[in-house]
Each structure stands twice: as C-alpha cells, then as structure tokens.
Write an enzyme that holds these catalytic residues in place. Structure first.
Site, PDB file in Angstrom:
ATOM      1  N   ASP A 204       0.834  -1.332   0.126  1.00 34.39           N
ATOM      2  CA  ASP A 204      -0.113   0.068   0.063  1.00 34.39           C
ATOM      3  C   ASP A 204       0.922   1.168  -0.057  1.00 34.39           C
ATOM      4  OD1 ASP A 204      -2.346  -1.204  -0.184  1.00 34.39           O
ATOM      5  OD2 ASP A 204      -2.692  -1.255   2.173  1.00 34.39           O
TER       6      ASP A 204
ATOM      7  N   LYS B 240      -3.765   3.257  -3.451  1.00 30.27           N
ATOM      8  CA  LYS B 240      -5.051   3.980  -3.900  1.00 30.27           C
ATOM      9  C   LYS B 240      -4.848   5.296  -3.278  1.00 30.27           C
ATOM     10  CE  LYS B 240      -7.364   0.560  -2.466  1.00 30.27           C
ATOM     11  NZ  LYS B 240      -8.492  -0.359  -2.126  1.00 30.27           N
TER      12      LYS B 240
ATOM     13  N   MET C 201      -7.405   8.206   9.982  1.00 27.20           N
ATOM     14  CA  MET C 201      -7.933   9.060   8.511  1.00 27.20           C
ATOM     15  C   MET C 201      -8.636  10.288   9.051  1.00 27.20           C
ATOM     16  SD  MET C 201      -8.788   5.609   6.574  1.00 27.20           S
ATOM     17  CE  MET C 201      -9.188   4.677   8.130  1.00 27.20           C
TER      18      MET C 201
HETATM   19  C1  LIG Z   1      -5.790   2.977   5.903  1.00 23.57           C
HETATM   20  S1  LIG Z   1      -5.562   3.608   7.646  1.00 23.57           S
HETATM   21  C2  LIG Z   1      -4.489   2.126   7.862  1.00 23.57           C
HETATM   22  C3  LIG Z   1      -4.226   1.852   9.184  1.00 23.57           C
HETATM   23  C4  LIG Z   1      -2.997   0.957   9.360  1.00 23.57           C
HETATM   24  N1  LIG Z   1      -3.608  -0.470   9.116  1.00 23.57           N
HETATM   25  C5  LIG Z   1      -2.780   0.859  11.317  1.00 23.57           C
HETATM   26  O1  LIG Z   1      -3.059  -0.106  11.916  1.00 23.57           O
HETATM   27  O2  LIG Z   1      -1.939   1.886  11.527  1.00 23.57           O
HETATM   28  C6  LIG Z   1      -4.308   4.830   7.398  1.00 23.57           C
HETATM   29  C7  LIG Z   1      -4.488   5.699   8.495  1.00 23.57           C
HETATM   30  O3  LIG Z   1      -3.313   5.140   9.581  1.00 23.57           O
HETATM   31  C8  LIG Z   1      -2.944   6.134  10.076  1.00 23.57           C
HETATM   32  N2  LIG Z   1      -1.408   6.154  10.095  1.00 23.57           N
HETATM   33  C9  LIG Z   1      -1.079   5.081   9.301  1.00 23.57           C
HETATM   34  N3  LIG Z   1       0.733   5.162   9.505  1.00 23.57           N
HETATM   35  C10 LIG Z   1       0.771   6.206  10.197  1.00 23.57           C
HETATM   36  C11 LIG Z   1       1.696   7.065  10.624  1.00 23.57           C
HETATM   37  N4  LIG Z   1       3.052   6.701  10.240  1.00 23.57           N
HETATM   38  N5  LIG Z   1       1.770   8.167  11.534  1.00 23.57           N
HETATM   39  C12 LIG Z   1       0.395   8.677  11.611  1.00 23.57           C
HETATM   40  N6  LIG Z   1      -0.725   8.004  11.528  1.00 23.57           N
HETATM   41  C13 LIG Z   1      -0.517   6.824  10.668  1.00 23.57           C
HETATM   42  C14 LIG Z   1      -3.470   7.517   9.788  1.00 23.57           C
HETATM   43  O4  LIG Z   1      -4.461   7.885  10.431  1.00 23.57           O
HETATM   44  C15 LIG Z   1      -3.956   7.243   8.496  1.00 23.57           C
HETATM   45  O5  LIG Z   1      -4.920   8.079   7.852  1.00 23.57           O
END
Ligand SMILES: C[S@@+](CC[C@H](N)C(=O)[O-])C[C@H]1O[C@@H](n2cnc3c(N)ncnc32)[C@H](O)[C@@H]1O
Length: 257
Positions: A40, A62, A188
């Site tokens: 991703d 995406k 998100m």
């Molecule tokens: C589609 S979701 C995926 C979440 C992921 N599966 C998890 O467990 O962290 C994407 C969201 O995860 C959060 N996110 C993922 N990686 C991040 C990071 N390195 N720093 C801050 N937020 C993060 C943000 O809110 C982002 O919009």
C-alpha cells in the site's frame, strides 16, 4: 509458524508505522524470501528495502481516494499470483486488520480457496502512544481505548454537506455521548483540524478535552501538536498520514503542564 513462505499462499502482513525496527521478525523474514510483495501507499521505503533480491514488488496503493487500482483488481492480482504458485506478501501499513480493507481481501481469497496467513503489525495508535510517551490507558483517566475512522468515505454524508447545527445530522466519529474515560484514536482524520474539532464537539466532547495530532509517527519526519479542544481548530496537523488521540490521558502533553 516461522516456516519459509509457502508457494500458493498469501501472507497478509503488517508493515508497522514506518520504522523497519518496528516490524515483527516474521514480517522481515517473509519480505526477504517471498516471491511477490504487493504493498500500500503508506508502507515506508525503509520497510520495502528489506525485500530480498529475488522478491518482485508492486504498489497497489489508492492514494487520496483516486484509484489507480480497484479493490477487485487487488483481489484478482492476489488470486492470480497464488494460482501461479507464488508466495505472496500483501503488505499493509500498521496492522493489517485495522482499517485496511482486510475483510474484503480475506473473503476473496477464501472464496478462491487460497491459503492465508495473517502477520500482525504495530498499528499507528500504538506507535503514537510510544512516540508521545503517554499511556493510552490510565487507571485514573482512561479505561477504554476506542479506534475510529474519521474518513468521510466511511460515512454516508460528507462533512461539507452536513449542517453542524442539526442535532439529527449524522456524527462522523461517534453516536451518543463520548465516554469521558476513553482515549479516542482517530484514524484518517482528514486535512482539517477545525472539522475534526467540530465533530468531537458534536459527539459531546468538552472544550477542555486534550487532543494530540501526530503526523508521520515513527519516521524521521514525525510531528506532534497538542491543544485542548477549544484551541484544536488552530493547530497545524502536519503532513499525512496523521493520527489524532483525544482524551484526558493525553493531558500531560499540553503546553500548560
Ligand atoms: C488506511 S488506515 C491504515 C491503518 C493501519 N492499518 C494501522 O493499523 O495503522 C491509514 C491511517 O492510519 C494512520 N496512520 C498510518 N500510519 C501512520 C503514521 N506513520 N503516522 C500517523 N498516522 C498513521 C493515519 O490515520 C492514516 O490516515
């Protein structure tokens, strides 16, 4: 458990928040030895660098909701690669079972009769707690940890067409009063601190609720901003991805403390 990747199997693997040191050993071994890695947008280059010399990799991200590939297209790629006898890593940021469209992928793979293994990862909320060095639960202030999606796509009515003054309007984050003894992790959250502040108010959050925005946690670009809800609209969220933590357990991070 720690066998070499099996041909014809799909591994749904958590890449963690970005720092390769936060991968599980299982994830690192699979990246080094799998035939194909489909990843991703949010998977960091540092994690992808752990792919082995014979591992083919391809982005199936995406970004910004503009689909370069559809979810069905991803399913087709996974199923085709497994049918060709490849060992396939489906690499997702954080934990693969948190806000990662895993339900659809698991269903498609199971329907096609493809063996699946799930390798957990460190979700953004846990990396964020570690980054700010504040417990997400606290026996005085937070007996609940709630993970919510703030993304408008997961709600029926986009924020721009909702009337915040309408008490019947759908709440983005929470229906009913927000528990006072909870830490809320908002994944998100969108690009507007003001919109998130308004949604928290509409969910019954008080003006003194501590709110933290953590951008790009566990990367060299990590950025943290903290304010009470009353002042949260004015803070700089930082670059995406951003996670928001709201709750009295976060009070220690406020400038006045
Ligand atoms: C589609 S979701 C995926 C979440 C992921 N599966 C998890 O467990 O962290 C994407 C969201 O995860 C959060 N996110 C993922 N990686 C991040 C990071 N390195 N720093 C801050 N937020 C993060 C943000 O809110 C982002 O919009």
């Amino acid at each position: 458990m720690s066998t070499a990747p099996q041909k014809g199997t799909v591994y749904l693997v958590g890449a963690g928040p970005g720092d390769p040191d936060l991968l599980t050993l299982r994830a690192a071994r699979l990246l080094a030895t799998a035939d194909l890695v489909l990843y991703d947008d949010l998977v960091s280059p540092e994690v992808l660098a752990l792919c082995g010399p014979h591992t083919e990799r391809a982005s199936v991200g995406k970004r910004c909701g503009r689909a370069r590939i559809t979810q069905d297209g991803i399913h087709a790629l996974l199923i085709d690669a497994a049918h060709r006898g490849l060992s396939v890593v489906r690499l997702k940021s954080g934990d693969p079972l948190i806000f990662g469209r895993a339900a659809e992928e698991l269903e498609a793979l199971r329907t096609a009769g493809i063996p699946v293994e799930i390798v957990p990862g460190i979700s953004a909320v846990f990396a964020a707690g570690a980054a700010v060095q504040v417990p997400l639960t606290d026996r005085n202030t937070a007996s609940k940890l709630i993970l919510v999606a703030g993304h408008p796509a997961s709600h029926k009515t986009p924020p721009s067409s909702r009337n915040p003054a309408d008490p019947e309007a759908e709440s983005l984050l929470w229906t009913g009063p927000l528990p006072a003894d909870a830490t809320l992790a908002i994944y998100m959250p969108g690009r507007s601190a003001a919109a998130i502040a308004e949604e928290l108010r509409r969910s019954g959050a008080p003006e003194d609720l501590p709110c933290i925005a953590i951008s790009q946690v566990a990367t060299p670009r990590q950025h943290i901003a903290a304010a009470r809800l009353a002042n949260f609209a004015g803070i700089e969220l930082g670059l995406t991805p951003v996670l928001i933590l709201a709750g009295y357990a976060m009070g220690a991070l406020l400038p006045e403390n």
